[in-house]
Scaffold this motif. Sequence first.
Motif, mmCIF file in Angstrom:
data_model
loop_
_atom_site.group_PDB
_atom_site.id
_atom_site.type_symbol
_atom_site.label_atom_id
_atom_site.label_comp_id
_atom_site.label_asym_id
_atom_site.label_seq_id
_atom_site.Cartn_x
_atom_site.Cartn_y
_atom_site.Cartn_z
ATOM 1 N N THR A 138 0.794 -1.229 0.000
ATOM 2 C CA THR A 138 0.000 0.000 0.000
ATOM 3 C C THR A 138 0.829 1.283 0.000
ATOM 4 O OG1 THR A 138 -0.116 0.037 2.429
ATOM 5 C CG2 THR A 138 -1.855 -1.170 1.261
ATOM 6 N N VAL A 139 2.139 1.178 -0.037
ATOM 7 C CA VAL A 139 3.003 2.366 0.009
ATOM 8 C C VAL A 139 3.312 2.814 -1.419
ATOM 9 C CG1 VAL A 139 5.193 3.307 0.801
ATOM 10 C CG2 VAL A 139 4.006 1.579 2.167
ATOM 11 N N LYS A 140 2.897 4.033 -1.763
ATOM 12 C CA LYS A 140 3.015 4.521 -3.145
ATOM 13 C C LYS A 140 4.454 4.519 -3.633
ATOM 14 C CE LYS A 140 1.734 8.423 -6.122
ATOM 15 N NZ LYS A 140 3.059 8.896 -6.578
ATOM 16 N N ASN A 141 5.376 4.995 -2.806
ATOM 17 C CA ASN A 141 6.781 5.053 -3.199
ATOM 18 C C ASN A 141 7.641 4.307 -2.185
ATOM 19 O OD1 ASN A 141 5.726 8.088 -4.259
ATOM 20 N ND2 ASN A 141 6.985 6.916 -5.674
ATOM 21 N N PRO A 142 7.896 3.040 -2.438
ATOM 22 C CA PRO A 142 8.659 2.205 -1.494
ATOM 23 C C PRO A 142 10.029 2.758 -1.146
ATOM 24 C CG PRO A 142 7.561 0.837 -3.122
ATOM 25 C CD PRO A 142 7.386 2.261 -3.580
ATOM 26 N N ILE A 143 10.682 3.446 -2.081
ATOM 27 C CA ILE A 143 12.023 3.961 -1.800
ATOM 28 C C ILE A 143 11.966 4.997 -0.686
ATOM 29 C CG2 ILE A 143 12.110 5.905 -3.419
ATOM 30 C CD1 ILE A 143 14.881 3.263 -2.923
ATOM 31 N N ASN A 144 10.875 5.752 -0.602
ATOM 32 C CA ASN A 144 10.718 6.742 0.468
ATOM 33 C C ASN A 144 10.616 6.068 1.827
ATOM 34 O OD1 ASN A 144 10.590 8.427 -1.720
ATOM 35 N ND2 ASN A 144 8.558 9.231 -1.299
ATOM 36 N N LEU A 145 9.974 4.910 1.854
ATOM 37 C CA LEU A 145 9.853 4.169 3.099
ATOM 38 C C LEU A 145 11.206 3.614 3.525
ATOM 39 C CD1 LEU A 145 8.284 2.975 5.415
ATOM 40 C CD2 LEU A 145 7.473 1.159 3.886
ATOM 41 N N ALA A 146 11.997 3.166 2.560
ATOM 42 C CA ALA A 146 13.341 2.675 2.877
ATOM 43 C C ALA A 146 14.184 3.790 3.495
ATOM 44 C CB ALA A 146 14.019 2.134 1.616
ATOM 45 N N VAL A 147 14.060 5.003 2.956
ATOM 46 C CA VAL A 147 14.783 6.148 3.505
ATOM 47 C C VAL A 147 14.301 6.442 4.926
ATOM 48 C CG1 VAL A 147 15.206 8.625 3.286
ATOM 49 C CG2 VAL A 147 15.242 7.174 1.256
ATOM 50 N N ALA A 148 12.994 6.346 5.150
ATOM 51 C CA ALA A 148 12.441 6.594 6.484
ATOM 52 C C ALA A 148 12.948 5.572 7.492
ATOM 53 C CB ALA A 148 10.914 6.578 6.429
ATOM 54 N N VAL A 149 13.048 4.323 7.081
ATOM 55 C CA VAL A 149 13.586 3.289 7.969
ATOM 56 C C VAL A 149 15.019 3.624 8.351
ATOM 57 C CG1 VAL A 149 14.267 0.859 8.137
ATOM 58 C CG2 VAL A 149 12.062 1.468 7.117
ATOM 59 N N MET A 150 15.792 4.102 7.379
ATOM 60 C CA MET A 150 17.182 4.464 7.634
ATOM 61 C C MET A 150 17.294 5.665 8.565
ATOM 62 S SD MET A 150 20.176 5.532 4.883
ATOM 63 C CE MET A 150 19.298 7.006 4.333
ATOM 64 N N ASP A 151 16.483 6.679 8.312
ATOM 65 C CA ASP A 151 16.620 7.949 9.033
ATOM 66 C C ASP A 151 15.809 8.037 10.319
ATOM 67 O OD1 ASP A 151 18.329 8.890 7.085
ATOM 68 O OD2 ASP A 151 16.769 9.994 6.003
ATOM 69 N N LYS A 152 14.689 7.334 10.374
ATOM 70 C CA LYS A 152 13.745 7.529 11.470
ATOM 71 C C LYS A 152 13.583 6.325 12.394
ATOM 72 C CE LYS A 152 12.642 11.563 9.721
ATOM 73 N NZ LYS A 152 13.028 12.836 10.367
ATOM 74 N N SER A 153 14.346 5.281 12.176
ATOM 75 C CA SER A 153 14.241 4.106 13.055
ATOM 76 C C SER A 153 15.622 3.593 13.403
ATOM 77 C CB SER A 153 13.425 2.996 12.382
ATOM 78 O OG SER A 153 14.231 2.241 11.485
ATOM 79 N N GLU A 154 15.676 2.705 14.374
ATOM 80 C CA GLU A 154 16.942 2.075 14.751
ATOM 81 C C GLU A 154 17.183 0.797 13.968
ATOM 82 O OE1 GLU A 154 13.944 0.788 17.999
ATOM 83 O OE2 GLU A 154 14.175 2.313 16.459
ATOM 84 N N HIS A 155 16.309 0.503 13.005
ATOM 85 C CA HIS A 155 16.388 -0.750 12.260
ATOM 86 C C HIS A 155 16.970 -0.540 10.864
ATOM 87 C CE1 HIS A 155 14.008 -2.212 15.540
ATOM 88 N NE2 HIS A 155 12.980 -1.433 15.226
ATOM 89 N N VAL A 156 17.248 -1.637 10.192
ATOM 90 C CA VAL A 156 17.681 -1.591 8.798
ATOM 91 C C VAL A 156 16.574 -2.091 7.879
ATOM 92 C CG1 VAL A 156 19.275 -2.564 7.085
ATOM 93 C CG2 VAL A 156 20.149 -1.783 9.288
ATOM 94 N N MET A 157 15.867 -3.157 8.260
ATOM 95 C CA MET A 157 14.831 -3.708 7.378
ATOM 96 C C MET A 157 13.528 -3.954 8.123
ATOM 97 S SD MET A 157 14.788 -7.210 5.054
ATOM 98 C CE MET A 157 15.817 -6.545 3.739
ATOM 99 N N LEU A 158 12.429 -3.516 7.501
ATOM 100 C CA LEU A 158 11.087 -3.808 7.978
ATOM 101 C C LEU A 158 10.319 -4.491 6.851
ATOM 102 C CD1 LEU A 158 10.125 -0.441 9.755
ATOM 103 C CD2 LEU A 158 11.123 -2.489 10.781
ATOM 104 N N SER A 159 9.312 -5.286 7.204
ATOM 105 C CA SER A 159 8.580 -6.005 6.173
ATOM 106 C C SER A 159 7.075 -5.963 6.383
ATOM 107 C CB SER A 159 9.038 -7.469 6.123
ATOM 108 O OG SER A 159 8.631 -8.157 7.294
ATOM 109 N N ALA A 160 6.353 -6.147 5.274
ATOM 110 C CA ALA A 160 4.915 -6.377 5.236
ATOM 111 C C ALA A 160 4.110 -5.391 6.091
ATOM 112 C CB ALA A 160 4.631 -7.828 5.625
ATOM 113 N N LYS A 161 3.196 -5.908 6.918
ATOM 114 C CA LYS A 161 2.269 -5.070 7.673
ATOM 115 C C LYS A 161 2.996 -4.123 8.629
ATOM 116 C CE LYS A 161 -1.395 -6.773 5.764
ATOM 117 N NZ LYS A 161 -2.156 -5.934 4.785
ATOM 118 N N GLY A 162 4.067 -4.605 9.240
ATOM 119 C CA GLY A 162 4.818 -3.740 10.152
ATOM 120 C C GLY A 162 5.427 -2.563 9.424
ATOM 121 N N ALA A 163 5.947 -2.810 8.227
ATOM 122 C CA ALA A 163 6.527 -1.737 7.426
ATOM 123 C C ALA A 163 5.453 -0.736 7.016
ATOM 124 C CB ALA A 163 7.217 -2.315 6.193
#
Length: 356
Positions: A138-163
Amino acid sequence: MKKLIYMCVALVAFASCDMPVKERSTDTAQTDNRAPEEKFGIVIHGGAGTILKKNMSDSLEAAYKAKLEEAIQVGHKILASGGTSMEAVTATINIMEDSPLFNAGKGAVFTHDGTNELDASVMDGKTLNAGAISGVTTVKNPINLAVAVMDKSEHVMLSAKGAEQFAAEQGLEIVDPKYFYTERRFQSLQHIIDKEKTELDHDGDKKVSFVDPFIKDSKFGTVGCAALDKYGNLAAGTSTGGMTNKRYNRIGDAPIIGSGTYANNATCAVSSTGWGEFFIRAQVAHDISAMMEYKGVSLQEAASEVIQKKVPALGGDGGIVAIDKDGNIAMEFNTAGMYRAHMNADGELTVGIYKK
């Protein structure tokens, strides 16, 4: 008198010990605020595979070239204006994610169940920080979410519903899964389902590979970008809809740091496109960087070794785009074609589709 002399000596020694610390602090500040240099560049891909001139209409070829040029011009403008490599990578990939021409975002391929599962990753060459997501719907631009994971979380990878939950919390654009539907991709799924040939094959060397010839000979439309900014910082990103007819929440190389994406200011930034199972096993993106770091070879030498020898030896195919810390680029692939483009600091543009 002796006490006074001792005190003076002690003060001098203390001051002497403190001076190097201040100098290091000053050097660090200068490094962070150094003036930009006119040495930058950007390179992109829109997928590699059996892309033949005879199978391409003039209008479709023109559409691909126009979209590649539009995408890379966006990133180059950011770099030329003093923007960061990560900003350029993200904005460039957004253009391709929003186009139905590529297997990412709007043009993502379908799973066996008729859904679209999206993967993406980014890496910052300066900090070696990274972010990745997989299996989002459901995320229009997945690359933006990858950047958010890098910048806004302590994690490297999130998946599926949690992401997807994290994406909503970060205010990213969420869309109805129907947004990703394109008739062309849906018909490709029907074609494969009709053939019913996707299976695992164990050969004499105990290698495991997908043997569906339609998948093996089809275009891999993953999109990616690697950039060097004026401050000497590298970044890379990759976004994809994965493999047509994939089952069981299959994940390829695109969201895996070291396989589909890698960046290190000491060497290069790389984005991969190809048969993910083999790119994971070969750790393609990191392997190119490692060869440069440990063997001292050039970017082109490393890219050629990995793509023309290591990956085919396993049974896989595909390609990469990469740029090194000096602005040299590589657009290496072992397939009939790869959608690709490059722009240097002088604004010179190169766009290619076929091998020759």
